[in-house]
Design an enzyme around this catalytic site. Structure first.
Site, PDB file in Angstrom:
ATOM      1  N   PRO A 241       1.122  -0.898  -0.019  1.00  0.00           N
ATOM      2  CA  PRO A 241      -0.195  -0.513   0.052  1.00  0.00           C
ATOM      3  C   PRO A 241       0.996   1.712  -0.329  1.00  0.00           C
ATOM      4  CG  PRO A 241       0.250  -0.861   2.242  1.00  0.00           C
ATOM      5  CD  PRO A 241       1.232  -1.720   0.872  1.00  0.00           C
TER       6      PRO A 241
ATOM      7  N   ASP B 194      -1.424  -0.526 -11.831  1.00  0.00           N
ATOM      8  CA  ASP B 194      -2.741   0.287 -10.709  1.00  0.00           C
ATOM      9  C   ASP B 194      -2.509   2.069 -10.992  1.00  0.00           C
ATOM     10  OD1 ASP B 194      -4.262  -1.901 -10.876  1.00  0.00           O
ATOM     11  OD2 ASP B 194      -3.757  -2.766  -9.017  1.00  0.00           O
TER      12      ASP B 194
ATOM     13  N   LYS C 191      -7.864   1.614 -11.808  1.00  0.00           N
ATOM     14  CA  LYS C 191      -9.247   1.946 -11.791  1.00  0.00           C
ATOM     15  C   LYS C 191      -9.200   2.296 -10.215  1.00  0.00           C
ATOM     16  CE  LYS C 191      -9.922  -2.911 -13.471  1.00  0.00           C
ATOM     17  NZ  LYS C 191      -8.767  -3.752 -12.153  1.00  0.00           N
TER      18      LYS C 191
ATOM     19  N   GLY D 110      -1.568  -2.355  -5.932  1.00  0.00           N
ATOM     20  CA  GLY D 110      -1.535  -2.334  -5.322  1.00  0.00           C
ATOM     21  C   GLY D 110      -1.939  -3.321  -3.856  1.00  0.00           C
ATOM     22  N   GLY D 111      -1.525  -3.210  -3.296  1.00  0.00           N
ATOM     23  CA  GLY D 111      -1.670  -4.448  -1.818  1.00  0.00           C
ATOM     24  C   GLY D 111      -1.075  -5.930  -2.313  1.00  0.00           C
ATOM     25  N   ASP D 112      -1.929  -6.603  -1.969  1.00  0.00           N
ATOM     26  CA  ASP D 112      -1.650  -8.137  -2.327  1.00  0.00           C
ATOM     27  C   ASP D 112      -3.052  -8.153  -3.949  1.00  0.00           C
ATOM     28  OD1 ASP D 112      -0.754 -11.204  -1.093  1.00  0.00           O
ATOM     29  OD2 ASP D 112      -2.677 -11.132  -2.039  1.00  0.00           O
TER      30      ASP D 112
ATOM     31  N   ILE E 204      -6.455 -10.396  -2.398  1.00  0.00           N
ATOM     32  CA  ILE E 204      -7.105  -9.769  -1.644  1.00  0.00           C
ATOM     33  C   ILE E 204      -7.426  -8.324  -2.606  1.00  0.00           C
ATOM     34  CG2 ILE E 204      -7.798  -7.626   0.436  1.00  0.00           C
ATOM     35  CD1 ILE E 204      -5.126 -10.025   1.491  1.00  0.00           C
TER      36      ILE E 204
ATOM     37  N   THR F 165      -1.217  -6.010   2.648  1.00  0.00           N
ATOM     38  CA  THR F 165      -2.099  -5.879   2.137  1.00  0.00           C
ATOM     39  C   THR F 165      -3.096  -4.552   2.975  1.00  0.00           C
ATOM     40  OG1 THR F 165      -4.431  -6.249   1.917  1.00  0.00           O
ATOM     41  CG2 THR F 165      -3.251  -6.937   3.978  1.00  0.00           C
ATOM     42  N   ALA F 166      -3.591  -3.961   3.010  1.00  0.00           N
ATOM     43  CA  ALA F 166      -4.078  -2.455   3.028  1.00  0.00           C
ATOM     44  C   ALA F 166      -4.745  -3.084   4.596  1.00  0.00           C
ATOM     45  CB  ALA F 166      -5.034  -1.569   3.055  1.00  0.00           C
TER      46      ALA F 166
ATOM     47  N   MET G 225     -12.631  -0.303   0.701  1.00  0.00           N
ATOM     48  CA  MET G 225     -13.094   0.118  -0.889  1.00  0.00           C
ATOM     49  C   MET G 225     -15.077   0.645   0.156  1.00  0.00           C
ATOM     50  SD  MET G 225     -12.363  -1.900  -3.600  1.00  0.00           S
ATOM     51  CE  MET G 225     -11.871  -3.759  -3.098  1.00  0.00           C
TER      52      MET G 225
END
Length: 459
Positions: A218, A241, A263, A294-296, A299, A324-325, A376
């Site tokens: 992240p 991303d 996105k 981004g992140g994993d 996920i 992950t975030a 999100m």
């Protein structure tokens, strides 16, 4: 336009000194340090000083400094810091008249070149210099690189150089040849003992096109795994991303293509089907593609769709996990995601479904005895909070929202669940937000719990 203070003073070049004369003026510790760089270059080194040599130069032939020697035919003149300013100026003037390059230590105005801090592994040399502004930094960087590079790398470089002609004859396709050498270089950094002298051109397979589905975490490059960083550095194409830190993209080779496919907040720059088709096409052309997420990747990363498309096309694909975030948000809050006796599980859930509506999973997870991590969910926060409370979550339960988790600009609010929506409005967040709900993230939670005999938390 870049700031003038950030402009480099010169262009680092490798100066061939084999068989050429190098004059070193000075025989003290400063001269000894420079001679350590010059020894092994094949240069004809002459040392001039009227003072006795320091211990490091014992046994070296040292000629008189006065009168100044004839500098005709000299390639490089090095003036140690022990030489006084007036004599240094005279030597530099004589060197310029003779067409020699000058390095006057700690006197940049009189110098044509600087001698950098060097990391040497046989013919491999890494030069570090700061334009005289911060030599201590160059020294520390050299020490760190020395620790990173295996000792046997120099012999491997020599052996690889002796095979270049043969490899060029066997691998006539330039792209295949470049991949061969890149793959070999990557292996040598981890395994310099590979016997290159006995290595046929086909011993290391030249891989066809392939895709790495890489989790970028992240935040910035510091949260990348080593495997992720290596994949980015080796890629021919990087599909990234929208939320990827630009500093991560700087890890890619200069000639690598960088294609944004991100996105954000429901705005699809490139549709998922198009992203999958693009990966298949590029890998089909024999390229190494990195799909940077981004992140994993596993996920909320559409991994199933992308992996399915690659598998259907027979494209080799590797998955490299990322931070992950939720983990980054908890780290920002300095709170755990699990807590003995209060939160033995962590549930990850998206804040909206494919249609943008509240997913039923949020209500179902409200009864779970653990921490909820909602991704999100920024724009659906009022509905999420209402659904959780309606499904049985305590309105006074601890909740937090972290914007830009993992980044230096991260911000957060920690409030009771019932107040989370209003707190988010006050935060005025426009970046990605991770919501955490549960007793584990309470700011007032007791950090010290009963420990076992070895001082660890009892499981």
């Amino acid at each position: 336009m870049s700031n003038q203070s950030d402009t480099a003073d010169g262009l680092p070049l490798a100066l061939r000194l084999t068989g050429r004369r190098v004059m070193v003026f000075g025989a003290g510790p400063g001269a000894a340090a420079k001679l350590a760089l010059l020894d092994g270059t094949g240069a004809e080194i002459r040392i001039h000083d009227d003072a006795p040599a320091c211990a490091e130069l014992a046994g070296r032939l040292i000629r008189p400094l006065h009168p100044l020697p004839d500098l005709a035919g000299t390639r490089l003149v090095v003036i140690a810091p022990e030489i006084d300013d007036a004599t240094t100026a005279l030597i530099a003037e004589a060197a310029a008249a003779a067409g020699a390059l000058v390095h006057a230590v700690d006197r940049p105005a009189l110098s044509d070149v600087t001698l950098p801090a060097l990391v040497r592994r046989g013919p491999l040399q890494i030069a570090i210099h700061t334009g005289g502004r911060f030599p201590a930094l160059a020294s520390v960087l050299r020490q760190r690189l020395e620790a990173l590079l295996p000792p046997g790398l120099g012999a491997a470089v020599t052996a690889a150089g002796s095979r270049r002609g043969e490899i060029a004859r066997r691998l006539t396709d330039p792209a295949a040849r470049r991949r061969f050498w890149r793959d070999l270089a990557a292996r040598l950094l981890d395994h310099p003992e590979i016997p290159i002298d006995d290595l046929p051109a086909d011993a290391i397979p030249v891989q066809a096109g392939r895709v790495d589905l890489v989790g970028a975490g992240p935040g910035g490059p510091g949260l990348l795994t080593r495997d992720a960083a290596r994949a980015i550095e080796a890629a021919d194409v990087v599909l990234y991303d929208a939320l990827i830190d630009p500093a991560i993209l700087e890890l890619a080779r200069r000639e690598a293509r960088r294609i944004p496919v991100g996105k954000r907040c429901g705005a699809h720059a490139v549709r998922q089907a198009a992203i999958s088709a693009l990966m298949v096409r590029l890998a089909g052309e024999g390229l190494h593609v990195v799909r940077l997420k981004g992140g994993d990747p596993a996920i909320f990363g559409r991994l199933d769709e992308e992996l399915g498309a690659l598998d259907a096309a027979g494209i080799p694909a590797r998955i490299i996990p990322g931070v992950t975030a939720a983990a980054a948000a908890a780290a920002h809050l300095r709170r755990p995601l699990t807590l003995r006796g209060a939160a033995r599980s962590v549930s990850l859930v998206a804040g909206h479904d494919l249609a943008g509506d509240l997913p039923g999973a949020i209500e179902a997870l409200a009864a779970a005895d653990g921490t909820l991590a909602i991704y999100m969910g920024r724009d659906r926060a009022p509905a999420i909070v209402a659904a959780l409370i309606a499904a049985g979550r305590d309105p006074a339960e601890p909740a937090a929202a972290v914007e830009w988790a993992g980044r230096p600009q991260a911000r957060s609010v920690s409030v009771p669940l019932a107040m989370l929506s209003d707190a988010l409005v006050g935060l005025d967040a426009d970046g990605p937000v991770t919501i955490l709900v549960g007793e584990a993230i309470a700011a007032s939670a007791t950090a010290a719990r009963p420990a076992d005999a070895e001082g660890r938390d009892a499981a």
